[in-house]
Design a protein around this motif. Structure first.
Motif, PDB file in Angstrom:
ATOM      1  N   THR A 104       0.845  -1.195   0.000  1.00  0.00           N
ATOM      2  CA  THR A 104       0.000   0.000   0.000  1.00  0.00           C
ATOM      3  C   THR A 104       0.883   1.249   0.000  1.00  0.00           C
ATOM      4  N   LEU A 105       0.286   2.357  -0.352  1.00  0.00           N
ATOM      5  CA  LEU A 105       1.017   3.612  -0.477  1.00  0.00           C
ATOM      6  C   LEU A 105       1.026   4.344   0.867  1.00  0.00           C
ATOM      7  N   PRO A 106       2.207   4.580   1.435  1.00  0.00           N
ATOM      8  CA  PRO A 106       2.239   5.334   2.696  1.00  0.00           C
ATOM      9  C   PRO A 106       1.819   6.787   2.462  1.00  0.00           C
ATOM     10  N   PRO A 107       1.403   7.469   3.519  1.00  0.00           N
ATOM     11  CA  PRO A 107       0.881   8.833   3.331  1.00  0.00           C
ATOM     12  C   PRO A 107       1.844   9.770   2.602  1.00  0.00           C
ATOM     13  N   ALA A 108       3.146   9.652   2.855  1.00  0.00           N
ATOM     14  CA  ALA A 108       4.094  10.592   2.233  1.00  0.00           C
ATOM     15  C   ALA A 108       4.085  10.480   0.716  1.00  0.00           C
ATOM     16  N   LEU A 109       3.789   9.281   0.194  1.00  0.00           N
ATOM     17  CA  LEU A 109       3.797   9.106  -1.262  1.00  0.00           C
ATOM     18  C   LEU A 109       2.461   9.478  -1.900  1.00  0.00           C
ATOM     19  N   GLN A 110       1.450   9.738  -1.072  1.00  0.00           N
ATOM     20  CA  GLN A 110       0.153  10.142  -1.624  1.00  0.00           C
ATOM     21  C   GLN A 110       0.206  11.634  -1.918  1.00  0.00           C
ATOM     22  N   SER A 111       0.734  11.943  -3.092  1.00  0.00           N
ATOM     23  CA  SER A 111       0.950  13.338  -3.435  1.00  0.00           C
ATOM     24  C   SER A 111       0.857  13.493  -4.940  1.00  0.00           C
TER      25      SER A 111
ATOM     26  N   GLY B 238       7.231  19.981   0.855  1.00  0.00           N
ATOM     27  CA  GLY B 238       5.813  19.899   1.205  1.00  0.00           C
ATOM     28  C   GLY B 238       5.495  18.742   2.130  1.00  0.00           C
ATOM     29  N   ALA B 239       6.266  17.655   1.999  1.00  0.00           N
ATOM     30  CA  ALA B 239       5.946  16.468   2.791  1.00  0.00           C
ATOM     31  C   ALA B 239       6.637  16.491   4.148  1.00  0.00           C
ATOM     32  N   TRP B 240       7.905  16.912   4.185  1.00  0.00           N
ATOM     33  CA  TRP B 240       8.673  16.806   5.432  1.00  0.00           C
ATOM     34  C   TRP B 240       9.169  18.147   5.955  1.00  0.00           C
TER      35      TRP B 240
ATOM     36  N   GLN C 276       9.870   8.231   7.112  1.00  0.00           N
ATOM     37  CA  GLN C 276       8.813   7.678   7.958  1.00  0.00           C
ATOM     38  C   GLN C 276       7.482   8.344   7.628  1.00  0.00           C
ATOM     39  N   GLY C 277       6.436   7.528   7.616  1.00  0.00           N
ATOM     40  CA  GLY C 277       5.100   8.069   7.344  1.00  0.00           C
ATOM     41  C   GLY C 277       4.968   8.447   5.916  1.00  0.00           C
TER      42      GLY C 277
END
Lengths: 534, 277
Positions: free
Chosen positions: B123-130, B205-207, B276-277
């Motif tokens: 599954t796609l972790p939240p950080a890659l949902q972009s 944007g992510a980290w 992470q995340g």
């Protein structure tokens, strides 16, 4: 004083392979140029390496060293001109600097960065003092790295001066090289002025008004005001659905463990090939409930464990009053209903919900798989000791996940060397071996975090607004940017935010924009202009 | 290699076989005096790409996310990118001379994918949902494919300098192999630049940081620096010809290490916390 150098762009273009070589064409001249370049690169590294023996590392010395070095090179090149200017603004120097920076970056991935001194002494022994003296432990802040960056700056400035002014033809060159200068300037501003820290929040907890600066190795946490107050109203952690699957394990290459090779879809009747001319199909997925235990055991901070039944209230030896509210054998969090539920009837993740300290007290989940977990919020220490029960299966009013994922056993038909047999594969039980090296296991897969977000109440002065903060969706509060950084799998109320105040970002992004447009312009627009004009 | 896995994936097997067949036909076209063999080779490549695209689409639907998460998935995408970039070059330069090595690259990527087969759909972790996820990966992999093509051309320049091009594999006019590889590197460099910039903006944007000296970031910077050096050295006397070809090959070795070698680095384990995340 030497005459002004001809612009490299003035050199003739030889068709598709556009070449304008550096003007030093004789063998002797080229050797002299090579010597100057070697001296410049070697000098930048050497001066930085020596200077850092007296100057403590850090962003300010790094930026100052780069700027000083760049200024010195640019000033002496412009003062002496001739061979010096030609060499230090040449393609050759640019390539040498680019390759030196790439070697430095590689080195920075080969030596672990930012570890305590003892780590390097243990890892490298006699070579450790050299590694520390060269600051290979914090390479990207070392002054010799700063020297190389300084040389890159001077190379960018001098090569741009040689091509000045900006024309339609060389606009790509200027966009790229000025873009890089702006990126470096922004990076310098970030290095010196950026502030970065953490904000720890709990749902329903007190608002945070400051940022905790996390500096490695500094025991005392430093707090700086946020200029606003941020309160976590609610924290949502969604997970992907967890499902039981028939999984195939094989020994790893060096044979020290079993590796998951395939997690098969739960499709009844479909044949799957296995290694060694074997195959199997799922004949049936069975609900094979393990009875929920009639009693549970709790252990407080001190004293012996105490037995408790669901619905019962007991007092622990340390005086804590606890009521058991409900038991889930395979705790999972249902994404759709946002409710705690059980994924199966097997005790895979036994969890007991308890209420502490009377009806007005706090409720929380205790997980048998995470023994001795002490509540990060400062709650009392409480351990849930799980022992499987042996009472007959009973519907204890437990909320259930959909039937398919609840099936806690799979009935398989396995065909090995032409002989078919049936095997019952249960969750959490012995795997079934097929041939010498293949194991089939029925186990839960998935369940990784899907999203996590904080519902925040932000107060700035008298203004109050609600906002949702999620990964990839930061929030601006004054001159701070807040990022959803992490969560605590054991504490569903905790939310970790990253707070960043970085005045370098607009510069870096502007430089990115120039670079992004300049590179294709230089390669694809410029040759067309050149062809049109010639 | 767990070949038993292929029994349930006929499309994958057929795609790999079609690339392998295209390789054989392109090799035969080197020796053939008639254009027929070359056309068969091109047709096989197109067929393989159809299968390859279908693999990606079906994976996308099954996983309900872009299939660029795991090494296995990106290998399948890389195979398609290599083939697509090659076919464009085949038309652009009107030659099939490079087809054998290019299809060998696509087939190789798929064979490597067998060794790195995904046990399950991750599954796609939240950080890659972009929104940056797809452009970042697509731009990089087309860039890698262009740089691979440049490597193929450089290898032919070095090891087949007196290559007699038959009717089956016509090379148009007096095009120098070196210029073909230069054009391809130039294109790859544009995409590397875009990928690096997009990656940094996304990371911000992510980290909250556009750059953290993470090993993967470092190595993608190293690839950019090495190819930037290559592009500068073109203007330096003595750095054309075989030296440039070797540099192109070395540059691609760095690309491959950036893509596949991260787990060998001592700093790799430390990198995980960044993502992470």
């Amino acid at each position: 004083m030497q005459p002004e150098l001809p612009s490299p762009d003035a050199a003739p273009d030889t068709g598709a392979a556009a070449q304008f070589l550096d003007s030093s064409s004789g063998v002797g001249a080229r050797r002299r140029q090579a010597e100057i370049i070697a001296l410049a690169v070697g000098g930048a590294v050497a001066v930085g390496a020596v200077a850092q023996q007296w100057i403590p590392p850090g962003p300010v010395p790094l930026v100052a060293a780069s700027l000083l070095f760049a200024t010195a090179i640019i000033a002496s090149s412009l003062a002496f001109r001739g061979k010096l200017l030609e060499s230090l603004s040449s393609y050759r120097l640019a390539a040498a600097v680019l390759l030196s920076l790439s070697l430095a970056s590689v080195l920075g991935t080969l030596v672990l960065q930012g570890k305590p001194v003892s780590f390097y002494q243990g890892q490298y022994g006699a070579a450790a003092p050299l590694i520390l003296a060269l600051r290979l432990d914090d390479l990207f802040h070392s002054l010799w790295f700063g020297g190389l960056v300084g040389l890159m700056i001077s190379s960018l400035v001098l090569s741009a001066l040689r091509r000045w002014p900006i024309t339609r033809r060389n606009a790509g060159f200027f966009a790229v090289h000025i873009g890089l200068l702006i990126i470096l300037a922004g990076a310098g501003i970030s290095a010196v002025f950026a502030v970065k820290g953490r904000i720890h929040l709990r749902a329903g907890g007190a608002p945070a008004q400051s940022v905790v600066l996390a500096r490695d190795g500094e025991p005392n946490e430093l707090r700086i005001p946020l200029g606003a107050s941020v309160q976590l109203e609610k924290f949502d952690l969604d997970r992907y659905r967890e499902q039981l699957r028939v999984c195939l394990y094989r020994p790893s290459k060096n044979g020290d463990r079993y590796e998951l090779k395939v997690a098969f879809e739960n499709e009844i009747g479909a044949w799957h090939r296995l290694p060694g001319h074997a195959s199997f199909r799922i004949k049936e997925l069975l609900s094979d409930p393990v009875a929920p235990p009639a009693t549970h055991r709790l252990k407080g901070a001190t004293g012996e464990p105490v037995t408790i039944r669901v619905g019962e209230t007991v007092t622990l030896p340390d005086g804590l009053q606890v009521k058991a509210l409900r038991f889930l054998p395979h705790f999972t969090f249902d994404v759709e209903t946002k409710q705690a539920t059980t994924a199966s009837d097997s005790p895979i993740n036994p969890a007991l919900e308890v209420e502490i300290g009377g009806p007005a007290g706090m409720r929380r989940w205790l997980f048998a798989n995470v023994p001795g977990f002490s509540h990060a919020g400062g709650g009392p220490e409480l351990t849930y000791l799980f022992a499987p029960g042996n009472a007959p299966p009973a519907d204890a009013g437990v909320p259930r996940a959909p039937a398919e994922s609840r099936s806690s056993a799979a009935l398989l038909v396995i065909v090995e060397q032409g002989v078919a047999r049936e095997e019952l594969l249960r969750v959490g039980q012995q795997p079934v071996a097929v041939g010498e090296e293949t194991l089939l296991v029925y186990e839960p897969r998935g369940g990784d975090p899907k999203s996590f977000r904080s519902q925040l109440l932000v107060r700035t002065g008298t203004e109050e607004k609600r906002a949702v903060l999620a990964v990839n969706d930061p929030l601006s509060v004054g001159d701070w940017s807040l990022y959803q950084a992490n969560f605590d799998p054991q504490d569903p109320t905790y939310s970790g935010l990253e707070a960043v105040r970085d005045p370098g970002v607009p510069w870096v992004f502007a430089g990115f924009g120039l670079l992004f447009l300049g590179v294709p312009y230089a390669f694809y627009v410029r040759p067309r202009l050149r062809r049109k004009e010639d | 290699v767990d070949l038993f896995l292929l029994a349930e994936h006929p499309l994958f097997t057929a795609t790999a076989a079609a690339y392998a067949a295209a390789f054989v036909f392109y090799v035969l076209a080197w020796k053939s005096a008639r254009p027929f063999m070359g056309r068969i080779a091109t047709a096989s490549t197109v067929a393989a790409m159809g299968g390859n695209a279908a693999l990606i689409v079906t994976r996308w639907l099954a996983a309900d996310r872009p299939p660029f998460k795991s090494l296995f998935e990106t290998m399948i995408f890389l195979a398609l990118c290599i083939a697509l970039v090659y076919l464009v070059m085949e038309r652009l330069y009107a030659t099939r001379a490079f087809g054998a090595l290019a299809t060998l690259g696509s087939a190789g990527a798929l064979f490597f994918a067998i060794a790195k087969w995904d046990a399950e759909l991750v599954t796609l972790p939240p950080a890659l949902q972009s929104g940056w996820f797809i452009p970042h990966v697509v731009v990089y992999f087309f860039g890698y494919a262009a740089l691979f093509f440049a490597t193929v051309v450089s290898a032919m320049q070095l090891f087949k300098p007196n290559f007699r091009l038959r009717a089956g594999t016509v090379l148009r006019g007096e095009m120098l192999l070196e210029d073909v590889s230069y054009h391809s590197i130039r294109f790859g460099f544009v995409l590397l630049t875009a990928g690096l910039v997009v990656g940094a903006v996304w990371a911000k944007g992510a980290w909250g940081d556009y750059w953290v000296w993470d090993p993967k970031e470092n190595w993608s910077l190293v690839t950019w620096l090495v190819y930037a050096a290559f592009l500068h050295l073109r203007h330096v006397k003595g750095w054309r010809g075989n030296r440039a070809a070797w540099l192109a090959i070395a540059g691609f070795a760095v690309v491959m290490f950036t893509y596949l070698g991260m787990e060998m680095l001592p700093t790799a384990a430390e990198s995980a916390h960044v993502y992470q995340g």
